[in-house]
Design a protein around this motif. Sequence first.
Motif, PDB file in Angstrom:
ATOM      1  N   LEU A 230       1.346  -1.270  -0.172  1.00  0.00           N
ATOM      2  CA  LEU A 230       0.080  -0.218   0.183  1.00  0.00           C
ATOM      3  C   LEU A 230       0.752   1.612  -0.123  1.00  0.00           C
ATOM      4  O   LEU A 230       1.653   1.275   0.541  1.00  0.00           O
ATOM      5  CB  LEU A 230      -0.693   0.260   1.591  1.00  0.00           C
ATOM      6  CG  LEU A 230      -2.365   0.875   1.532  1.00  0.00           C
ATOM      7  CD1 LEU A 230      -2.722   0.470   0.278  1.00  0.00           C
ATOM      8  CD2 LEU A 230      -2.465   0.822   2.559  1.00  0.00           C
ATOM      9  N   THR A 231       0.830   2.335  -0.676  1.00  0.00           N
ATOM     10  CA  THR A 231       1.304   3.619  -1.600  1.00  0.00           C
ATOM     11  C   THR A 231       0.535   4.797  -1.345  1.00  0.00           C
ATOM     12  O   THR A 231      -0.128   4.064  -2.053  1.00  0.00           O
ATOM     13  CB  THR A 231       2.932   3.287  -1.379  1.00  0.00           C
ATOM     14  OG1 THR A 231       3.730   3.865  -1.312  1.00  0.00           O
ATOM     15  CG2 THR A 231       2.883   3.464  -3.479  1.00  0.00           C
ATOM     16  N   LEU A 232       1.243   5.721  -1.072  1.00  0.00           N
ATOM     17  CA  LEU A 232       0.460   6.875  -1.982  1.00  0.00           C
ATOM     18  C   LEU A 232       1.674   7.539  -2.827  1.00  0.00           C
ATOM     19  O   LEU A 232       2.652   7.967  -2.739  1.00  0.00           O
ATOM     20  CB  LEU A 232       0.561   8.316  -0.845  1.00  0.00           C
ATOM     21  CG  LEU A 232      -0.340   8.362   0.305  1.00  0.00           C
ATOM     22  CD1 LEU A 232      -0.675   8.735   1.016  1.00  0.00           C
ATOM     23  CD2 LEU A 232      -2.059   8.679  -0.674  1.00  0.00           C
ATOM     24  N   GLU A 241      -2.564  -0.185  -4.153  1.00  0.00           N
ATOM     25  CA  GLU A 241      -2.245  -1.084  -3.695  1.00  0.00           C
ATOM     26  C   GLU A 241      -1.960  -2.551  -4.453  1.00  0.00           C
ATOM     27  O   GLU A 241      -2.274  -2.364  -5.457  1.00  0.00           O
ATOM     28  CB  GLU A 241      -3.387  -1.370  -2.620  1.00  0.00           C
ATOM     29  CG  GLU A 241      -4.826  -1.973  -3.408  1.00  0.00           C
ATOM     30  CD  GLU A 241      -5.209  -2.871  -3.535  1.00  0.00           C
ATOM     31  OE1 GLU A 241      -5.932  -3.507  -4.774  1.00  0.00           O
ATOM     32  OE2 GLU A 241      -5.266  -3.506  -2.022  1.00  0.00           O
ATOM     33  N   THR A 242      -0.784  -3.523  -3.828  1.00  0.00           N
ATOM     34  CA  THR A 242      -1.717  -4.477  -4.130  1.00  0.00           C
ATOM     35  C   THR A 242      -2.184  -5.579  -3.732  1.00  0.00           C
ATOM     36  O   THR A 242      -2.396  -5.137  -2.577  1.00  0.00           O
ATOM     37  CB  THR A 242      -0.039  -4.747  -4.536  1.00  0.00           C
ATOM     38  OG1 THR A 242       0.242  -6.126  -2.985  1.00  0.00           O
ATOM     39  CG2 THR A 242       1.635  -4.074  -4.844  1.00  0.00           C
ATOM     40  N   ASN A 253      -3.413  -2.208  -8.390  1.00  0.00           N
ATOM     41  CA  ASN A 253      -4.503  -1.272  -7.944  1.00  0.00           C
ATOM     42  C   ASN A 253      -4.564  -0.175  -8.315  1.00  0.00           C
ATOM     43  O   ASN A 253      -3.665   1.050  -6.957  1.00  0.00           O
ATOM     44  CB  ASN A 253      -5.967  -2.188  -7.008  1.00  0.00           C
ATOM     45  CG  ASN A 253      -6.389  -3.385  -7.902  1.00  0.00           C
ATOM     46  OD1 ASN A 253      -7.106  -3.512  -9.232  1.00  0.00           O
ATOM     47  ND2 ASN A 253      -6.281  -4.442  -7.004  1.00  0.00           N
ATOM     48  N   ILE A 254      -4.305   0.917  -8.749  1.00  0.00           N
ATOM     49  CA  ILE A 254      -4.948   2.654  -8.358  1.00  0.00           C
ATOM     50  C   ILE A 254      -6.649   2.705  -7.413  1.00  0.00           C
ATOM     51  O   ILE A 254      -7.320   1.940  -7.681  1.00  0.00           O
ATOM     52  CB  ILE A 254      -4.816   3.365  -9.276  1.00  0.00           C
ATOM     53  CG1 ILE A 254      -4.538   5.232  -9.045  1.00  0.00           C
ATOM     54  CG2 ILE A 254      -6.089   3.479 -10.537  1.00  0.00           C
ATOM     55  CD1 ILE A 254      -4.915   6.080  -9.688  1.00  0.00           C
ATOM     56  N   VAL A 255      -6.181   3.018  -6.332  1.00  0.00           N
ATOM     57  CA  VAL A 255      -7.268   3.346  -5.241  1.00  0.00           C
ATOM     58  C   VAL A 255      -7.944   3.927  -5.127  1.00  0.00           C
ATOM     59  O   VAL A 255      -7.683   5.039  -4.221  1.00  0.00           O
ATOM     60  CB  VAL A 255      -7.015   2.563  -3.763  1.00  0.00           C
ATOM     61  CG1 VAL A 255      -8.332   2.360  -2.941  1.00  0.00           C
ATOM     62  CG2 VAL A 255      -6.098   0.696  -4.176  1.00  0.00           C
ATOM     63  N   PRO A 291      -7.812  -4.136 -12.089  1.00  0.00           N
ATOM     64  CA  PRO A 291      -6.876  -3.818 -11.599  1.00  0.00           C
ATOM     65  C   PRO A 291      -6.051  -3.275 -13.206  1.00  0.00           C
ATOM     66  O   PRO A 291      -6.622  -3.039 -14.053  1.00  0.00           O
ATOM     67  CB  PRO A 291      -6.347  -4.697 -11.370  1.00  0.00           C
ATOM     68  CG  PRO A 291      -7.062  -6.411 -11.949  1.00  0.00           C
ATOM     69  CD  PRO A 291      -7.963  -5.251 -12.361  1.00  0.00           C
ATOM     70  N   ILE A 292      -4.938  -1.941 -12.853  1.00  0.00           N
ATOM     71  CA  ILE A 292      -4.251  -1.224 -14.210  1.00  0.00           C
ATOM     72  C   ILE A 292      -3.489  -2.582 -14.559  1.00  0.00           C
ATOM     73  O   ILE A 292      -3.104  -2.307 -15.138  1.00  0.00           O
ATOM     74  CB  ILE A 292      -3.327  -0.643 -12.460  1.00  0.00           C
ATOM     75  CG1 ILE A 292      -4.194   0.707 -12.012  1.00  0.00           C
ATOM     76  CG2 ILE A 292      -2.197  -0.252 -14.370  1.00  0.00           C
ATOM     77  CD1 ILE A 292      -4.557   1.740 -13.095  1.00  0.00           C
TER      78      ILE A 292
END
Length: 401
Positions: A230-232, A241-242, A253-255, A291-292
């Motif tokens: 998880l990251t910004l 996130e993965t 994914n872009i969340v 998902p991306i």
Amino acid sequence: MVQFLILQILIVSLIFLTFATTLKFGYSEPIINDPSLSVQIIAKDFSKPTGMVFLDNNIMVIEKDGDVKLISEDTKEESTLLQFDVDTKSERGLLGIETNGNDVFFYLTDASSDPIKNRVFKYLWNGNELSNPKLILDLPALPGPNHDAGKLVLEKNNQNGITENLYVIIGDLKHDGILQNQKSEDEPDDTGVIFRINALDGSPVDNNPFIANSDFSKYFAYGIRNSFGLTLDPESGYLWETENGPSSYDEINIVRPGFNGGWNEVIGPIDRTNKNEGDLVILPGAHYKDPILSWKDPVALTDIEFLNSSKLGIEYMNKMFVGDYKNGNLYFLSLNSDRDDLDINMYPSELHDRVVDSDEESSSILFGTGFGGISDIKTGPNGDLYVLSFKDEVLYKISKN
Ligand SMILES: [Ca+2]
Ligand SMILES: [Ca+2]
Ligand SMILES: [Ca+2]
């Protein structure tokens, strides 16, 4: 003579076995595809390290079995700051750490409660010790024992500029309710969710996507299976996130606010399943998104990080790095100018379906390998890229030669 020959064979076998054992339990010698970069070991002799943060010239490392270690990057001195009483069965344990320099947050499977719980605690850090524990999120841990997730990410609160928001990710713990896209009347049970809470006290953030509904007010996203990343994005502020798939489809994914990941109706791109969005539970304010990028054959994706520095060269600045557990691979991805998708034209046409279907497709995004099951990736205070290896039990640093 025959006896002598047998003895010789025995000795040779013994030497070979010893050598093979050394190979098996030694470091896997990471390899980076860019010859202008090199890897070195910063710290070693951890036990199943799951995460790290940087504090001044120190690195705080958490271990799955509950220890919090402090390592001085200058003197390499190592000390144990805290030992949590954690349940360590399967994926449970001390799983997440995050800091703003003054507070340190931990996500752990707390064995001191009955029943066991996944909990987020906030501690004060005075440069020497951790004190004043405060429980800010009390989550289920049963039945599990896997899909606990546990990564934590802090975000500046843009509305008041004073407080911070904390993102917390928990997996489905094998639940099967409304948050897993099952059309049931059951109450939401805090599983398969990304939370967005005030870091001070765990209350919901005012502009959360489901703020109007008190049952869902702390949720930022749902329909998540399990996650180790998880990251910004430091450029856009978007959350990424993965996710680990079951027997197929790991995901990146872009969340965006109100994201529904689709689990457990859908994993991977929806057009590769026999489902459609009508099969999902779309709450008011929610949206499903593919998902991306996903992997048809799971590699057990782990952490995700944007290198927030130009220290490795401008071509790596704010690019996305993703680790895996199965191969110890580090993947490298470039985003478009809107920062909401891959820069897809950079990649071979086989990847334009946004699914890694083969080794050839995987090699087009491979940055390096041999990291031995990555658990955390971070930009260091000096701008280098740090990679924590769960299997090798060492901390690597990638820097320019
Ligand atoms: Ca999904
Ligand atoms: Ca493909
Ligand atoms: Ca990280």
